[in-house]
Motif scaffolding. Sequence first.
Motif, short mmCIF file in Angstrom:
data_model
loop_
_atom_site.label_atom_id
_atom_site.label_comp_id
_atom_site.label_asym_id
_atom_site.label_seq_id
_atom_site.Cartn_x
_atom_site.Cartn_y
_atom_site.Cartn_z
N ASN A 206 -92.60 9.80 -37.26
CA ASN A 206 -93.12 9.70 -35.90
C ASN A 206 -93.53 11.07 -35.35
O ASN A 206 -94.52 11.18 -34.62
CB ASN A 206 -92.10 9.04 -34.98
CG ASN A 206 -91.93 7.56 -35.28
OD1 ASN A 206 -92.83 6.93 -35.83
ND2 ASN A 206 -90.78 7.00 -34.93
N LEU A 209 -96.87 11.81 -36.95
CA LEU A 209 -97.93 10.98 -36.36
C LEU A 209 -98.34 11.49 -34.98
O LEU A 209 -99.51 11.36 -34.58
CB LEU A 209 -97.48 9.52 -36.28
CG LEU A 209 -97.30 8.79 -37.62
CD1 LEU A 209 -96.74 7.39 -37.40
CD2 LEU A 209 -98.60 8.74 -38.40
N GLY A 215 -103.50 9.01 -34.93
CA GLY A 215 -102.26 8.26 -34.81
C GLY A 215 -101.84 7.47 -36.03
O GLY A 215 -101.03 6.55 -35.92
N ARG A 216 -102.34 7.83 -37.19
CA ARG A 216 -101.94 7.12 -38.41
C ARG A 216 -102.04 8.07 -39.60
O ARG A 216 -102.71 9.10 -39.55
CB ARG A 216 -102.83 5.91 -38.67
CG ARG A 216 -104.28 6.24 -39.05
CD ARG A 216 -105.03 5.01 -39.53
NE ARG A 216 -106.44 5.26 -39.84
CZ ARG A 216 -106.90 5.65 -41.03
NH1 ARG A 216 -106.05 5.90 -42.03
NH2 ARG A 216 -108.20 5.82 -41.23
N LEU A 217 -101.34 7.69 -40.68
CA LEU A 217 -101.53 8.40 -41.94
C LEU A 217 -102.84 7.96 -42.57
O LEU A 217 -103.35 6.87 -42.30
CB LEU A 217 -100.38 8.09 -42.90
CG LEU A 217 -98.98 8.54 -42.49
CD1 LEU A 217 -97.98 8.20 -43.60
CD2 LEU A 217 -98.93 10.02 -42.18
N THR A 219 -105.17 6.87 -45.90
CA THR A 219 -104.97 6.04 -47.09
C THR A 219 -105.66 6.71 -48.27
O THR A 219 -106.59 7.51 -48.08
CB THR A 219 -105.56 4.64 -46.90
OG1 THR A 219 -107.00 4.75 -46.83
CG2 THR A 219 -105.02 3.98 -45.63
#
Length: 256
Positions: A206, A209, A215-217, A219
């Motif tokens: 968190n 992030l 607001g995300r990892l 891919t």
Amino acid sequence: MPTLKDRTAIVTGSSSGIGQSIAVRLAHEGANVVIDYAGHPEGADETLRQVTAAGAKGIVVQADVSKVEAVRSLVDQAWKAFGCADILVNNAGMEKRSDFWETGEEDYDRVLGVNLKGPFFLTQAFVQRLREVKKPGRVINISSVHEDMAFPGFATYCASKGGLRMLMRDLAVELGPLGMTVNNIAPGAIATPINKSLLEDKPKLNALLANIPLGRLGTPEDVANLVAFLASDEAAYVNGSTFTVDGGLSRNYHEQ
């Protein structure tokens, strides 16, 4: 229409994570894929299954990229299987956490061997074969935001990625006249097996992030998509650059 039809890509460290996604994405674009792995044959076999399912051809080769003989053999096997190899993705990498004052020679040699020596001599072998037949090529290095950003406790990793940045810049100039482009992709925080402990540590995750504007990892596919572009004719005039894939992390990061 596949954009990489009749092309052959060597993807190092493609038995899992980002490397696996790159191999599969290039297969979907029509490329033959040489799947390199060091220690996980079952992962490499799974990559081959996905490459074949995408309608492409592939072979699996075990090669420790820190060994010069191994990378030369890797290139030779690619040419033997497909008649040529004109895309190289230097993806294999590793990190080892240790305080600078406690880092030993063995760890230094291993990290620099995989992350910098490997791309140097594999690219050399790749270029030598293409130069002999006067064919162009694409070299794409999977670097890291830590080619620029400090990462306390990972001095060997930062040194290797900083070296990879300068190697890319130099080779973009030296190899450009041969019709070859050389670029880096610098991922930030990507959800892969190597980050398993981070993904399971909610407070630490968190906190990370909170530093990523999106607001995300990321891919593995976020990285693979860019590799496919850089390997294609659409990127024919792109040379000597680093492309950061980090959701804005490096513009908003504060070391804790």
